[in-house]
Design a protein around this motif. Structure first.
Motif, mmCIF file in Angstrom:
data_model
loop_
_atom_site.group_PDB
_atom_site.id
_atom_site.type_symbol
_atom_site.label_atom_id
_atom_site.label_comp_id
_atom_site.label_asym_id
_atom_site.label_seq_id
_atom_site.Cartn_x
_atom_site.Cartn_y
_atom_site.Cartn_z
ATOM 1 N N VAL A 96 0.825 -1.196 0.000
ATOM 2 C CA VAL A 96 0.000 0.000 0.000
ATOM 3 C C VAL A 96 0.868 1.258 0.000
ATOM 4 C CG1 VAL A 96 -1.733 1.280 1.321
ATOM 5 C CG2 VAL A 96 -1.873 -1.196 1.169
ATOM 6 N N ALA A 97 1.995 1.210 0.702
ATOM 7 C CA ALA A 97 2.886 2.377 0.787
ATOM 8 C C ALA A 97 3.887 2.429 -0.366
ATOM 9 C CB ALA A 97 3.625 2.354 2.117
ATOM 10 N N GLY A 98 3.703 1.610 -1.378
ATOM 11 C CA GLY A 98 4.655 1.551 -2.489
ATOM 12 C C GLY A 98 5.744 0.534 -2.186
ATOM 13 N N TRP A 99 6.894 0.697 -2.802
ATOM 14 C CA TRP A 99 8.016 -0.219 -2.583
ATOM 15 C C TRP A 99 8.758 0.186 -1.314
ATOM 16 C CZ3 TRP A 99 8.914 -4.587 -5.303
ATOM 17 C CH2 TRP A 99 8.246 -4.729 -6.529
ATOM 18 N N THR A 100 8.988 -0.782 -0.430
ATOM 19 C CA THR A 100 9.694 -0.522 0.824
ATOM 20 C C THR A 100 10.636 -1.671 1.147
ATOM 21 O OG1 THR A 100 7.898 -1.519 2.101
ATOM 22 C CG2 THR A 100 7.831 0.870 1.842
ATOM 23 N N LEU A 101 11.637 -1.376 1.974
ATOM 24 C CA LEU A 101 12.558 -2.415 2.419
ATOM 25 C C LEU A 101 11.810 -3.430 3.276
ATOM 26 C CD1 LEU A 101 15.852 -0.634 3.531
ATOM 27 C CD2 LEU A 101 15.497 -2.091 1.557
ATOM 28 N N ALA A 102 12.198 -4.690 3.119
ATOM 29 C CA ALA A 102 11.637 -5.756 3.949
ATOM 30 C C ALA A 102 12.716 -6.168 4.940
ATOM 31 C CB ALA A 102 11.207 -6.941 3.088
ATOM 32 N N GLY A 103 12.863 -5.438 6.011
ATOM 33 C CA GLY A 103 13.895 -5.734 7.000
ATOM 34 C C GLY A 103 15.221 -5.073 6.648
ATOM 35 N N GLN A 104 16.291 -5.642 7.184
ATOM 36 C CA GLN A 104 17.627 -5.111 6.980
ATOM 37 C C GLN A 104 18.267 -5.687 5.717
ATOM 38 O OE1 GLN A 104 19.153 -2.807 9.063
ATOM 39 N NE2 GLN A 104 17.149 -2.691 9.994
ATOM 40 N N CYS A 105 19.126 -4.916 5.088
ATOM 41 C CA CYS A 105 19.900 -5.415 3.957
ATOM 42 C C CYS A 105 21.051 -6.254 4.510
ATOM 43 C CB CYS A 105 20.457 -4.245 3.144
ATOM 44 S SG CYS A 105 19.179 -3.195 2.401
ATOM 45 N N GLU A 106 21.468 -7.264 3.757
ATOM 46 C CA GLU A 106 22.603 -8.083 4.202
ATOM 47 C C GLU A 106 23.874 -7.651 3.496
ATOM 48 O OE1 GLU A 106 23.040 -12.219 2.493
ATOM 49 O OE2 GLU A 106 20.958 -11.830 1.908
ATOM 50 N N ASN A 107 24.972 -7.635 4.216
ATOM 51 C CA ASN A 107 26.261 -7.248 3.646
ATOM 52 C C ASN A 107 26.742 -8.315 2.666
ATOM 53 O OD1 ASN A 107 26.271 -4.979 5.235
ATOM 54 N ND2 ASN A 107 27.585 -5.850 6.798
ATOM 55 N N THR A 108 27.272 -7.874 1.535
ATOM 56 C CA THR A 108 27.835 -8.799 0.543
ATOM 57 C C THR A 108 29.334 -8.620 0.369
ATOM 58 O OG1 THR A 108 27.228 -7.279 -1.245
ATOM 59 C CG2 THR A 108 25.664 -9.045 -0.726
ATOM 60 N N TRP A 109 29.838 -7.420 0.625
ATOM 61 C CA TRP A 109 31.287 -7.164 0.590
ATOM 62 C C TRP A 109 31.610 -5.930 1.428
ATOM 63 C CZ3 TRP A 109 32.841 -2.453 -1.419
ATOM 64 C CH2 TRP A 109 31.958 -1.811 -2.283
#
Length: 156
Positions: free
Chosen positions: A141-154
Motif C-alpha cells: 500500500v505504501a509503495g516499494w519498501t525495504l523488507a527488513g535489513q539489507c545483508e552485507n555482501t562485501w
C-alpha cells in the motif's frame, strides 16, 4: 435465469482478468518498458531512502552509478518523485588522475519474484572504503519498501 446471468457475468469478468497478465506495473510480468522502468526506479528509491537514508537533510549521496551485467539497462528515473536527488552520476569509464578520490553509490538491476524484488547495491567512499549489500524490497500500500535489513555482501 438469474443463475445463468450470474454465471455469464462471472465468466466475462474472468476473461477480462485473464486477458491482462501484462498489466503495467506488475513486477516480473511482461508489460510496458515504462512500467518496468518505474518499478526499477521505485525499488532503487526504496533502498536509497530506507538503507542509505539519502532523503535525510544533509545526507547528500555520492555520484550515482546504475549497473547491469548485460549492459542494456538504463532506467530513466525522476528522482524528485521519490523525494531524492542525485546531483552527479558516476562514469566508470572516465579517465582519472592519480590520487583522485573515487566515490559512488551503485545500484544493480533489480530481480523480481513472486514476493517482491532483490537488489544489489554498494557504496564507495574512497579507496578501500566501502561496502555492498543485498536488499529485499516488497510492494504494498505504501509503495516499494525495504523488507527488513539489507545483508552485507562485501566490505573493503
Amino acid at each position: 435465469m438469474r443463475v445463468a446471468a450470474l454465471l455469464c457475468t462471472a465468466a466475462l469478468s474472468l476473461t477480462a482478468c485473464a486477458s491482462a497478465p501484462g498489466e503495467p506495473g506488475l513486477p516480473g510480468q511482461p508489460g510496458t518498458d515504462q512500467a518496468t522502468n518505474q518499478n526499477d526506479c521505485a525499488v532503487i528509491a526504496a533502498v536509497a531512502k530506507g538503507h542509505y537514508e539519502f532523503d535525510r537533510p544533509g545526507n547528500t549521496p555520492p555520484p550515482l552509478w546504475l549497473f547491469s551485467e548485460d549492459g542494456d539497462w538504463s532506467p530513466r528515473c525522476n528522482w524528485s518523485r521519490y523525494g531524492l536527488s542525485f546531483p552527479a552520476t558516476f562514469d566508470p569509464d572516465a579517465s582519472r588522475t592519480p590520487g583522485e578520490r573515487v566515490q559512488y553509490v551503485q545500484f544493480q538491476k533489480p530481480v523480481y519474484d513472486g514476493r517482491g524484488a532483490t537488489i544489489e547495491a554498494g557504496i564507495l567512499h574512497g579507496p578501500l572504503a566501502g561496502m555492498g549489500v543485498r536488499c529485499r524490497v516488497v510492494s504494498g500500500v505504501a509503495g516499494w519498501t525495504l523488507a527488513g535489513q539489507c545483508e552485507n555482501t562485501w566490505i573493503s
